[in-house]
Design a protein around this motif. Structure first.
Motif, PDB file in Angstrom:
ATOM      1  N   GLY A  78      -7.168   0.021   6.095  1.00 44.65           N
ATOM      2  CA  GLY A  78      -7.570   0.670   4.852  1.00 44.65           C
ATOM      3  C   GLY A  78      -6.972   2.063   4.743  1.00 44.65           C
ATOM      4  N   GLY A  79      -7.513   2.875   3.846  1.00 46.27           N
ATOM      5  CA  GLY A  79      -6.959   4.202   3.634  1.00 46.27           C
ATOM      6  C   GLY A  79      -7.892   5.343   3.955  1.00 46.27           C
ATOM      7  N   ALA A  80      -9.152   5.051   4.258  1.00 50.08           N
ATOM      8  CA  ALA A  80     -10.131   6.112   4.534  1.00 50.08           C
ATOM      9  C   ALA A  80     -10.206   6.399   6.033  1.00 50.08           C
ATOM     10  N   ALA A  81     -10.607   7.603   6.373  1.00 50.75           N
ATOM     11  CA  ALA A  81     -10.754   7.965   7.787  1.00 50.75           C
ATOM     12  C   ALA A  81     -11.755   7.033   8.469  1.00 50.75           C
ATOM     13  N   ILE A  82     -11.496   6.732   9.745  1.00 47.81           N
ATOM     14  CA  ILE A  82     -12.319   5.803  10.522  1.00 47.81           C
ATOM     15  C   ILE A  82     -13.145   6.600  11.527  1.00 47.81           C
ATOM     16  N   SER A  83     -14.445   6.398  11.509  1.00 46.57           N
ATOM     17  CA  SER A  83     -15.330   7.124  12.430  1.00 46.57           C
ATOM     18  C   SER A  83     -15.306   6.491  13.811  1.00 46.57           C
ATOM     19  N   GLN A  84     -15.755   7.248  14.809  1.00 45.68           N
ATOM     20  CA  GLN A  84     -15.680   6.775  16.189  1.00 45.68           C
ATOM     21  C   GLN A  84     -16.643   5.635  16.486  1.00 45.68           C
ATOM     22  N   ASP A  85     -17.663   5.439  15.664  1.00 46.62           N
ATOM     23  CA  ASP A  85     -18.579   4.332  15.896  1.00 46.62           C
ATOM     24  C   ASP A  85     -18.149   3.050  15.176  1.00 46.62           C
ATOM     25  N   ASP A  86     -17.031   3.096  14.488  1.00 41.15           N
ATOM     26  CA  ASP A  86     -16.460   1.914  13.836  1.00 41.15           C
ATOM     27  C   ASP A  86     -15.665   1.125  14.883  1.00 41.15           C
ATOM     28  N   PRO A  87     -15.820  -0.213  14.963  1.00 38.66           N
ATOM     29  CA  PRO A  87     -15.061  -0.991  15.963  1.00 38.66           C
ATOM     30  C   PRO A  87     -13.553  -0.795  15.865  1.00 38.66           C
ATOM     31  N   ARG A  88     -13.058  -0.456  14.691  1.00 41.18           N
ATOM     32  CA  ARG A  88     -11.614  -0.250  14.545  1.00 41.18           C
ATOM     33  C   ARG A  88     -11.131   0.965  15.331  1.00 41.18           C
TER      34      ARG A  88
ATOM     35  N   ASP B  56      -0.255   9.127  -6.354  1.00 39.71           N
ATOM     36  CA  ASP B  56      -1.457   8.552  -6.934  1.00 39.71           C
ATOM     37  C   ASP B  56      -1.124   7.901  -8.278  1.00 39.71           C
ATOM     38  N   GLU B  57      -1.605   6.667  -8.476  1.00 40.09           N
ATOM     39  CA  GLU B  57      -1.245   5.920  -9.681  1.00 40.09           C
ATOM     40  C   GLU B  57      -1.755   6.590 -10.957  1.00 40.09           C
ATOM     41  N   LYS B  58      -2.891   7.279 -10.875  1.00 41.18           N
ATOM     42  CA  LYS B  58      -3.483   7.881 -12.076  1.00 41.18           C
ATOM     43  C   LYS B  58      -3.003   9.306 -12.304  1.00 41.18           C
ATOM     44  N   THR B  59      -3.021  10.127 -11.246  1.00 37.73           N
ATOM     45  CA  THR B  59      -2.691  11.542 -11.419  1.00 37.73           C
ATOM     46  C   THR B  59      -1.224  11.847 -11.148  1.00 37.73           C
ATOM     47  N   LEU B  60      -0.524  10.912 -10.474  1.00 40.31           N
ATOM     48  CA  LEU B  60       0.865  11.080 -10.038  1.00 40.31           C
ATOM     49  C   LEU B  60       1.021  12.137  -8.948  1.00 40.31           C
ATOM     50  N   ALA B  61      -0.105  12.635  -8.426  1.00 37.55           N
ATOM     51  CA  ALA B  61      -0.048  13.634  -7.358  1.00 37.55           C
ATOM     52  C   ALA B  61       0.508  13.013  -6.086  1.00 37.55           C
ATOM     53  N   LEU B  62       1.363  13.773  -5.390  1.00 38.53           N
ATOM     54  CA  LEU B  62       1.978  13.290  -4.156  1.00 38.53           C
ATOM     55  C   LEU B  62       1.049  13.508  -2.972  1.00 38.53           C
ATOM     56  N   PHE B  63       1.091  12.592  -2.018  1.00 41.88           N
ATOM     57  CA  PHE B  63       0.399  12.762  -0.746  1.00 41.88           C
ATOM     58  C   PHE B  63       1.185  12.017   0.316  1.00 41.88           C
ATOM     59  N   ALA B  64       0.901  12.320   1.574  1.00 40.53           N
ATOM     60  CA  ALA B  64       1.642  11.699   2.674  1.00 40.53           C
ATOM     61  C   ALA B  64       0.676  11.181   3.726  1.00 40.53           C
ATOM     62  N   GLY B  65       1.054  10.105   4.384  1.00 36.62           N
ATOM     63  CA  GLY B  65       0.284   9.590   5.508  1.00 36.62           C
ATOM     64  C   GLY B  65      -0.853   8.674   5.099  1.00 36.62           C
ATOM     65  N   ASN B  66      -1.630   8.272   6.081  1.00 39.71           N
ATOM     66  CA  ASN B  66      -2.751   7.350   5.908  1.00 39.71           C
ATOM     67  C   ASN B  66      -3.920   7.883   6.724  1.00 39.71           C
ATOM     68  N   LYS B  67      -5.051   8.173   6.074  1.00 34.96           N
ATOM     69  CA  LYS B  67      -6.175   8.817   6.755  1.00 34.96           C
ATOM     70  C   LYS B  67      -6.763   7.951   7.865  1.00 34.96           C
ATOM     71  N   ALA B  68      -6.761   6.636   7.679  1.00 30.51           N
ATOM     72  CA  ALA B  68      -7.304   5.750   8.715  1.00 30.51           C
ATOM     73  C   ALA B  68      -6.480   5.843   9.991  1.00 30.51           C
ATOM     74  N   LEU B  69      -5.169   5.855   9.855  1.00 31.21           N
ATOM     75  CA  LEU B  69      -4.298   5.912  11.030  1.00 31.21           C
ATOM     76  C   LEU B  69      -4.260   7.318  11.631  1.00 31.21           C
ATOM     77  N   ILE B  70      -4.341   8.335  10.772  1.00 31.71           N
ATOM     78  CA  ILE B  70      -4.367   9.710  11.281  1.00 31.71           C
ATOM     79  C   ILE B  70      -5.643   9.960  12.083  1.00 31.71           C
ATOM     80  N   SER B  71      -6.779   9.428  11.618  1.00 26.94           N
ATOM     81  CA  SER B  71      -8.051   9.672  12.307  1.00 26.94           C
ATOM     82  C   SER B  71      -8.135   8.961  13.643  1.00 26.94           C
ATOM     83  N   THR B  72      -7.402   7.893  13.825  1.00 24.63           N
ATOM     84  CA  THR B  72      -7.461   7.119  15.077  1.00 24.63           C
ATOM     85  C   THR B  72      -6.302   7.486  16.003  1.00 24.63           C
ATOM     86  N   PHE B  73      -5.085   7.265  15.575  1.00 22.61           N
ATOM     87  CA  PHE B  73      -3.932   7.619  16.406  1.00 22.61           C
ATOM     88  C   PHE B  73      -3.861   9.122  16.614  1.00 22.61           C
TER      89      PHE B  73
END
Length: 463
Positions: free
Chosen positions: A279-289, A324-341
């Motif tokens: 997914g795209g949201a940050a993953i908490s430490q109590d999540d099995p992922r 972003d499809e609605k605002t066209l604002a740029l962003f980089a990376g993936n919060k789920a992968l950043i929070s884990t890796f």
């Protein structure tokens, strides 16, 4: 007596052909690559039993991986009225292919065997036809121009790769086509064999005949989507109880597998990661992922010590730039992968990973960073309805997946279908070409270690 001999001869031929179980047009025969230099032949067939396979001229019996079955309707990401049982009215057969073989065939159909050294590779991704009620997305699956995977597959085969890397998302036909949508009228839908066949195995047949496959799992192959077919048809590991996505009580087990490395020969490899349900949201430490993904980091770090050059492939981009499809604002990376890796390494990837391959975003993209980070390539442009939100020729300062990740080189192609090729030119050097659906080269890039650069910052849409 002469007539008896003829009859016995015909009977013998019939028995022999029955044992060989010739591959029919509706069957799918292919080769998947696994850990190290392992390879496995697969056959999807409606035959009553698994046939023989002939390896280096010697016949052996294929084994059943999965039997025909109708799996009861399970919770999916769609509303119940847009879901249904998964009908698999086919048998899946498998047979290991020993390293170093020179030929393999099923029923006279010659299979592509892996070379000891993989020099020419194709990267494709996000190949299925998008039928999704939640997004009111109804791709015209019946129109080869709107759903061009079959044409792209022919061009990939014509390039004669040593292997084809798929970065995930094979089966998109999750909901029924509405009556007012002529472009997808009559399309199979759901997660059974008919939808898998229409989305991947029929249009992708030229690839299956030409090259072995290195397969990453996409979010559309998670257990709450097409995970049942992923495990039956594509994953290189054994199909085990509770890992087949049939019972949602075991989705934690079915949704994740440890990474493995495919040996390219000559000191190069690719680490295949199963992060399909990130997914795209940050993953908490109590999540099995969290435990699963940090374990992936540790295993990949160990793998890199055994090679001089490492690609790593998963479905979600770690380091790509998006809008972003609605605002066209740029962003980089993936919060789920950043929070884990990122909990293991502020630079997200082990130092030994040189290049990341991914999909998920329906475009082609290349990003190279100034220090510490591997290059990122995105190849989610091989059939699925394209993303059309524009990206700039140069990324403004401050657009970073993590602090300090400064982009040095950036290139993209929006609203164009195609495939990417990799050709080894040295120990840590690769030539990259981006091809459109007709096989024409629309951009060229070079990989040198962790750095990459392309000739064109943007590619105009080719129609």
């Amino acid at each position: 007596m002469k007539m008896l001999k003829i009859l016995f001869g015909l009977l013998a031929i019939g028995l022999w052909q029955g044992g060989m179980c010739a591959v029919h047009a509706e069957d799918a025969a292919y080769v998947v690559l696994g850990e190290g230099r392992t390879a496995e032949a697969r056959l999807i067939t409606q035959a009553p039993r698994c046939p023989d396979i002939v390896i280096n001229g010697r016949k052996r019996q294929m084994q059943a991986r999965a039997l025909p079955a109708t799996e009861p309707q399970r919770p999916t990401q769609s509303r119940p009225e847009f879901s249904k049982p998964s009908v698999f009215d086919v048998r899946v057969c498998e047979a290991p292919l020993p390293a170093g073989i020179h030929s393999a065939a099923i029923g006279g159909h010659r299979l592509p065997v892996r070379k000891s050294r993989l020099e020419r590779l194709v990267v494709i991704g996000d190949t299925g036809c998008r039928l999704k009620a939640a997004d009111n997305a109804w791709q015209a699956c019946n129109d080869p121009a709107a759903f061009p995977f079959a044409r792209i597959a022919r061009q990939v085969a014509a390039w004669h790769p040593d292997a084809v890397i798929h970065v995930g998302d094979y089966e998109y036909r999750e909901n029924p086509c509405p009556d007012d949508q002529a472009g997808c009228a009559g399309s199979p839908w759901g997660y059974g064999w008919d939808a898998w066949k229409a989305d991947f195995f029929t249009p992708g047949a030229p690839i299956l005949r030409t090259a072995p496959l290195i397969l990453a799992r996409g979010n559309h192959e998670s257990c709450s989507r097409a995970g049942q077919g992923w495990w039956r048809f594509l994953d290189p590991r054994p199909l085990e109880l509770h890992r087949n996505c049939n019972d949602p009580a075991f989705d934690v087990t079915g949704d994740y597998s440890a990474p493995y490395a495919v040996d390219f020969g000559g000191g190069a490899q690719i680490a295949v990661m199963d992060l399909s349900h990130a997914g795209g949201a940050a993953i908490s430490q109590d999540d099995p992922r969290f435990a699963a993904f940090t374990d992936t980091y540790d295993r990949v770090a160990a793998m890199t010590k055994k090679a001089r050059f490492t690609f790593a492939v998963d479905h979600y981009p770690f380091l790509a730039v998006s809008a972003d499809e609605k605002t066209l604002a740029l962003f980089a990376g993936n919060k789920a992968l950043i929070s884990t890796f990122g909990s293991r390494n502020p630079y997200l990837m082990p130092e030994g990973v040189d290049v990341l391959l991914a999909g998920h975003v329906h475009l082609w993209e290349q990003v190279s960073y100034r220090d510490h980070f591997p290059s990122q390539f995105v190849a989610g442009f091989s059939g699925t309805q394209e993303d059309t939100v524009p990206l700039p020729a140069r990324v403004p300062p401050g657009i970073e997946p993590v602090p300090g990740a400064v982009i040095d080189q950036f290139s993209s192609w929006i609203d164009g279908f195609g495939f990417m090729t990799l050709e080894r030119t040295g120990e840590n050097r690769w030539r990259v070409e981006v091809h459109d659906g007709e096989g024409r080269v629309v951009n060229r890039c070079r990989i040198i270690g962790r750095a990459s650069v392309c000739e064109r910052a943007t590619v105009a849409a080719v129609r």
